[in-house]
Design an enzyme around this catalytic site. Structure first.
Site, PDB file in Angstrom:
ATOM      1  N   LYS A 176      -2.071  21.534  39.600  1.00 42.79           N
ATOM      2  CA  LYS A 176      -2.323  20.354  40.421  1.00 42.79           C
ATOM      3  C   LYS A 176      -3.354  20.676  41.505  1.00 42.79           C
ATOM      4  O   LYS A 176      -4.312  19.955  41.715  1.00 42.79           O
ATOM      5  CB  LYS A 176      -0.997  19.903  41.036  1.00 42.79           C
ATOM      6  CG  LYS A 176      -1.109  18.696  41.926  1.00 42.79           C
ATOM      7  CD  LYS A 176       0.263  18.246  42.409  1.00 42.79           C
ATOM      8  CE  LYS A 176       0.088  17.178  43.480  1.00 42.79           C
ATOM      9  NZ  LYS A 176       1.357  16.720  44.040  1.00 42.79           N
ATOM     10  N   GLU A 217      -1.149  32.595  41.086  1.00 46.04           N
ATOM     11  CA  GLU A 217      -0.796  33.072  39.742  1.00 46.04           C
ATOM     12  C   GLU A 217      -1.708  32.439  38.691  1.00 46.04           C
ATOM     13  O   GLU A 217      -2.257  33.115  37.823  1.00 46.04           O
ATOM     14  CB  GLU A 217       0.662  32.699  39.412  1.00 46.04           C
ATOM     15  CG  GLU A 217       1.709  33.438  40.212  1.00 46.04           C
ATOM     16  CD  GLU A 217       2.060  32.747  41.526  1.00 46.04           C
ATOM     17  OE1 GLU A 217       1.264  31.899  42.005  1.00 46.04           O
ATOM     18  OE2 GLU A 217       3.132  33.054  42.070  1.00 46.04           O
ATOM     19  N   GLY A 252       4.612  18.276  41.364  1.00 46.10           N
ATOM     20  CA  GLY A 252       4.490  19.294  40.304  1.00 46.10           C
ATOM     21  C   GLY A 252       5.655  19.259  39.336  1.00 46.10           C
ATOM     22  O   GLY A 252       5.475  19.259  38.114  1.00 46.10           O
ATOM     23  N   ARG A 253       6.881  19.207  39.875  1.00 42.84           N
ATOM     24  CA  ARG A 253       8.063  19.267  38.991  1.00 42.84           C
ATOM     25  C   ARG A 253       8.348  17.933  38.321  1.00 42.84           C
ATOM     26  O   ARG A 253       9.311  17.816  37.555  1.00 42.84           O
ATOM     27  CB  ARG A 253       9.275  19.769  39.772  1.00 42.84           C
ATOM     28  CG  ARG A 253       9.550  19.032  41.073  1.00 42.84           C
ATOM     29  CD  ARG A 253      10.552  19.775  41.950  1.00 42.84           C
ATOM     30  NE  ARG A 253      10.754  19.150  43.245  1.00 42.84           N
ATOM     31  CZ  ARG A 253       9.989  19.362  44.318  1.00 42.84           C
ATOM     32  NH1 ARG A 253       8.948  20.172  44.242  1.00 42.84           N
ATOM     33  NH2 ARG A 253      10.252  18.777  45.457  1.00 42.84           N
ATOM     34  N   GLU A 283      14.217  22.940  43.464  1.00 44.13           N
ATOM     35  CA  GLU A 283      13.062  22.773  44.354  1.00 44.13           C
ATOM     36  C   GLU A 283      13.160  21.409  45.046  1.00 44.13           C
ATOM     37  O   GLU A 283      12.720  21.229  46.172  1.00 44.13           O
ATOM     38  CB  GLU A 283      11.746  22.910  43.570  1.00 44.13           C
ATOM     39  CG  GLU A 283      10.574  23.319  44.451  1.00 44.13           C
ATOM     40  CD  GLU A 283       9.299  23.662  43.676  1.00 44.13           C
ATOM     41  OE1 GLU A 283       8.672  22.758  43.113  1.00 44.13           O
ATOM     42  OE2 GLU A 283       8.921  24.850  43.640  1.00 44.13           O
ATOM     43  N   LYS A 303       4.516  33.133  49.996  1.00 46.95           N
ATOM     44  CA  LYS A 303       3.102  33.145  49.576  1.00 46.95           C
ATOM     45  C   LYS A 303       2.244  33.752  50.679  1.00 46.95           C
ATOM     46  O   LYS A 303       1.365  34.562  50.423  1.00 46.95           O
ATOM     47  CB  LYS A 303       2.613  31.712  49.335  1.00 46.95           C
ATOM     48  CG  LYS A 303       3.037  31.089  48.046  1.00 46.95           C
ATOM     49  CD  LYS A 303       2.214  29.811  47.842  1.00 46.95           C
ATOM     50  CE  LYS A 303       2.884  28.813  46.953  1.00 46.95           C
ATOM     51  NZ  LYS A 303       2.276  27.502  46.956  1.00 46.95           N
TER      52      LYS A 303
END
Ligand code: F6P
Length: 542
Positions: free
Chosen positions: A210, A216, A270-271, A356, A507
């Site tokens: 996205k 990663e 995202g999910r 999440e 992160k």
């Protein structure tokens, strides 16, 4: 959160549930079933071909009434409408939450900031279909003229789990002449093993992100480009790389022509993105028609959630039952147990969706919660789990509500396999609920000293979700069922189910540590003594 809603624990229904819990917590499912011979039919509901049996839950009619009252008092109905209308209910990111628009029919109109998003959605779907058809027909050729035979999706989180879960779930419907791989982990092994037997000239990389900045994914994408360009010129990127993203600038910077980019929007979390361009690998695998059938399944569940009265509303009921154990019985986890091998990645997919979304410790307005939120979701396909962790569910000290998911028709009928599989799922739910008393064990001739070991307390709750067959539409319905049950719970808990700030700190700290591992000169370390020692040990050993 609608500001006129009282804090959750001050709601009348919540307080009534607290009192009610004290009354019913010792009730055994044996008594509940004995007291009502029709319970197994009455505490079920059916919608969209999903038979939803919640009779093996530790609930009475009053429990259900109070839970439904809680849904009403929490403003769930208004919140559902806010989501579907495209209001910015993701408060901390100031975003609309419109994954439901991704599967809405062409003739709908849904406005975000005054603009109808439906035409854009369908234009991307059409572009995806055109591309998928070409790859499936062998018409999308690689740089050296060879046919594309391998599709490697590079993404992580929602840009991986949805695609890989859907690929596995719908494998029965996939193009068997194409190989699909999914790379997510920054561990180089993931990429190395995914491509070790692939010919770069026949391989298409789908870079799914996205933001197009995720460490990663970008690391794996660069490694993929280096790998492809070992045997091909840099012009090969155009034929071998496509991007799924909201960030055209970063896609361009990476070197992918935006003509080969499939876009989506910041109002797709995202999910919640497997119905967006992030589903390109799924569409290539199963073909546009099956993909559209899956979207239709999602849409049917969306409509059901939006319109069905809560007492017959599958996602609302599922969310409320989960909340009952989480907040009143203090259950910490929910096991998801699909008796369908194709759903082997479904529990992993649900972990991001549920945890999440609802792993939050403050309300929308920042108040620290004085009640539990999202439980830990986990699971494995039956019957494998039976020979592994079910012992703890049956006889351990923890209360673990279970979701059993099963299908009447097998996709691979083989001798007695399906009857045996289904016998197991029904038997597990029965054994968990009713157990075996010490008297029953004794009557079987079990010696007295062994009786405690062979006694099953029972009263372990479960839902059985029974569907006809695992079709693309069925998968859409099932995923949307869980999406909206997560929504139901998040709305009642008064949290923002659509942000994920909890992934940020790690992160940032990793970004600080990277140079400390890579620098040639010994770095000055200012972490805690444990982290310092670990870094020194790694530097010494590497
Ligand atoms: O883990 C955090 C997260 O932002 C997820 O919500 C998301 O699905 C994942 O990272 C991947 O993000 P992106 O698609 O931007 O690479």
């Amino acid at each position: 959160m609608a500001s006129d809603i009282k804090p959750l624990t001050k709601l009348a229904a919540w307080q009534a549930l607290e009192t009610h819990y004290l009354k019913v917590r010792e009730l055994h499912l044996r008594e509940l079933f004995a007291g009502n011979p029709k319970r197994g039919e009455q505490l079920t509901t059916e919608a969209l071909g999903i038979y939803f049996d919640y009779s093996k839950h530790r609930v009475t009619d009053e429990t259900i009434t109070l839970l439904l009252q809680l849904a009403e008092e929490s403003g769930l109905r208004a919140r559902i409408e806010s989501m579907f209308r495209g209001e910015k209910i993701n408060m901390t990111e100031n975003r609309a939450v419109l994954h439901t628009a991704l599967r809405a029919p062409k003739d709908r109109s849904i406005l975000v900031d005054g603009e109808d998003v439906i035409p854009q959605i369908h234009s991307v779907l059409d572009k995806m279909a055109g591309f998928a058809d070409k790859v499936r027909a062998g018409e999308w050729k690689g740089h050296t003229g060879k046919q594309i035979r391998n599709v490697v999706n590079i993404g992580i989180g929602g840009s991986d789990l949805g695609p890989v879960m859907a690929y596995e779930a719908l494998r029965h419907y996939t193009h068997r002449g194409l190989t699909f791989r999914f790379v997510s982990n920054i561990d180089g092994t993931d990429f190395a093993e995914a491509v070790r037997d692939l010919d770069a000239e026949e391989t298409l990389f789908i870079i799914a992100s996205k933001t197009f900045t995720t460490l990663e994914t970008m690391t794996n994408a660069h490694t993929a480009r280096d790998w492809a360009l070992k045997t091909m010129s840099s012009r090969a990127v155009a034929m071998h790389f496509v991007a799924l993203s909201t960030n055209a600038a970063e896609v361009r910077k990476f070197g992918i022509d935006t003509a080969n980019m499939f876009g989506f929007w910041d109002w797709v979390g995202g999910r919640y993105s497997m119905c967006s361009a992030i589903g390109l690998s799924t569409m290539i695998a199963v073909g546009p028609d099956n993909f559209i059938a899956m979207l239709d399944g999602f849409h049917q569940m969306d409509e059901h959630f939006r319109t069905a009265p809560f007492e017959r509303n599958l996602p609302a009921l599922m969310g409320l039952l989960g909340l009952w154990y989480n907040n009143f019985f203090d259950a910490q986890t929910i096991a998801v147990l699909p008796y369908e091998q194709y759903l082997k990645r479904f529990p992993a997919y649900l972990q991001q969706l549920t945890m999440e979304s609802n792993g939050k410790r403050v309300t929308m307005d920042g108040t620290v919660l004085d009640y539990q939120t999202g439980p830990v979701y986990w699971g494995e396909p039956g019957t494998n789990g039976q020979h592994s962790f079910y012992q703890l569910i049956h006889q351990g000290t923890k209360l673990i509500p279970c979701d059993f998911i099963a299908f009447v028709k097998p996709l691979n009928p083989l001798g007695r396999h399906h009857d045996l599989l289904m016998a197991n799922v029904f038997a597990q739910a029965e054994a968990l609920a009713f157990g075996k008393t010490s008297q029953e064990a004794g009557a079987e001739g079990v010696p007295a000293w062994l009786v405690p070991h062979k006694t099953f307390e029972g009263n372990r709750p479960s839902t059985t979700i029974l569907m006809d067959e695992l079709t693309p539409a069925a998968l859409g319905k099932l995923v949307a069922l869980y999406e909206h049950s997560v929504f139901t719970q998040g709305a009642i808990w008064q949290i923002d189910s659509f942000d994920q700030w909890g992934v940020e700190l790690g992160k940032v700290l990793a970004g600080r540590i990277v140079p400390e591992l890579e620098n040639k000169t010994e770095p000055e370390l200012n972490h805690d003594s444990s982290t310092n020692a670990l870094i020194r040990r790694y530097r010494k050993g590497k």
